[in-house]
Design an enzyme around this catalytic site. Structure first.
Site, PDB file in Angstrom:
ATOM      1  N   CYS A  75       0.095  15.072   7.337  1.00  0.00           N
ATOM      2  CA  CYS A  75       0.534  13.708   7.029  1.00  0.00           C
ATOM      3  C   CYS A  75       1.626  13.640   5.977  1.00  0.00           C
ATOM      4  CB  CYS A  75      -0.655  12.841   6.624  1.00  0.00           C
ATOM      5  SG  CYS A  75      -1.428  13.289   5.033  1.00  0.00           S
TER       6      CYS A  75
ATOM      7  N   HIS B 230      -4.875  10.951   2.577  1.00  0.00           N
ATOM      8  CA  HIS B 230      -4.024  10.729   3.741  1.00  0.00           C
ATOM      9  C   HIS B 230      -2.890   9.802   3.328  1.00  0.00           C
ATOM     10  CE1 HIS B 230      -2.693  10.349   7.800  1.00  0.00           C
ATOM     11  NE2 HIS B 230      -3.131   9.116   7.987  1.00  0.00           N
TER      12      HIS B 230
ATOM     13  N   ASP C 273       1.722   5.321  11.507  1.00  0.00           N
ATOM     14  CA  ASP C 273       1.120   6.622  11.176  1.00  0.00           C
ATOM     15  C   ASP C 273       1.508   7.632  12.255  1.00  0.00           C
ATOM     16  OD1 ASP C 273      -0.377   8.697  10.198  1.00  0.00           O
ATOM     17  OD2 ASP C 273      -2.310   7.661  10.286  1.00  0.00           O
TER      18      ASP C 273
END
Length: 260
Positions: free
Chosen positions: A70, A108, A122
């Site tokens: 991420c 995250h 995302d």
């Protein structure tokens, strides 16, 4: 991000530059990213240098045509979106563990794009929503491969995915407090360096496909269709490099450019 970098990044995504920074363009950008850039933790298992910076992400994802986790994927994607005129903010999310407990803050990194409606974006969570999600409490977003929704409670948003039993399962939770990339350094270094991080358990590469998802976990190749059919096969050790190249475009040792 310079204009030449934007052009090269869009070429990596096999996408033309959007004429307008609107919701339709945002949808196309996220779809293209998920279909062309794998989520992977291979740098950890290959002992490759990893740095928390947009420059590192560009050299790895664009120049070396790799993927990342991420901090790399969403960190770089934020820079692209900002360069294209999308007002983009980095957010910290806490991942919901299998036992229902929450991971730490900054576990995250997700993005908030402020158009007429704020959108959750995302490209760094592996199997998740394919289409950016408007921040609307309780709205179900039907998607091939599984519905999603956002729920607002006690000042936080919760991303939930639909289960085969018709229930909802929480994936991660977040607040809309703007963050700087540097704020994620502690958790980035934990996941990069600590054997306690789940990223150290097994090499992983996974990518969305038009028909579902392809994943290599350790030496197990898994293909999942949008309707839930799953096929698995073992991959011999010598066959791992060609599988990574064929299925994910990953070639170990492919050179990136010097620091920009």
């Amino acid at each position: 991000m310079r204009d030449t970098d934007v052009d090269r990044y869009l070429e990596r995504l096999q996408l033309a530059a959007p004429r307008v920074a609107d919701a339709d363009a945002l949808v196309r950008l996220q779809h293209a990213h998920l279909l062309n850039v794998p989520f992977e933790n291979l740098s950890i298992h290959w002992a490759e240098p990893m740095a928390l910076s947009v420059d590192h992400g560009f050299r790895k994802i664009v120049d070396a045509r790799r993927g990342g986790f991420c901090y790399e994927c969403n960190g770089l994607f934020a820079a692209l979106l900002q360069a294209l005129g999308f007002p983009t903010t980095l957010l910290s999310a806490r991942v919901v563990r299998s036992d229902g407990s929450l991971g730490p803050e900054f576990d995250h990194l997700v993005l908030l794009v402020a158009l007429e409606t704020p959108w959750l974006v995302d490209v760094g969570f592996g199997h998740s929503f394919r289409t950016p999600m408007p921040l609307v409490d309780g709205r179900v977003q039907p998607e091939p491969g599984g519905d999603h929704r956002l729920v607002h409670a006690d000042g936080r948003w919760i991303l939930e995915g639909g289960t085969s039993e018709g229930a909802w399962s929480a994936r991660f939770t977040f607040e809309t407090t703007p963050r700087r990339l540097e704020a994620f350094r502690g958790m980035f270094e934990f996941h990069r360096d600590s054997p306690d991080s789940h990223f150290h358990r097994a090499p992983l590469a996974t990518i969305a496909t038009a028909g579902g998802r392809t994943t290599l976990s350790g030496r197990r190749l898994i293909r999942t269709t949008l309707d839930g059919h799953r096929a698995e096969e073992d991959v011999a050790e010598d066959d791992v490099p060609p599988v990574l190249a064929r299925e994910f475009g990953i070639v170990r040792g492919r050179q990136s450019s010097p620091a920009r």
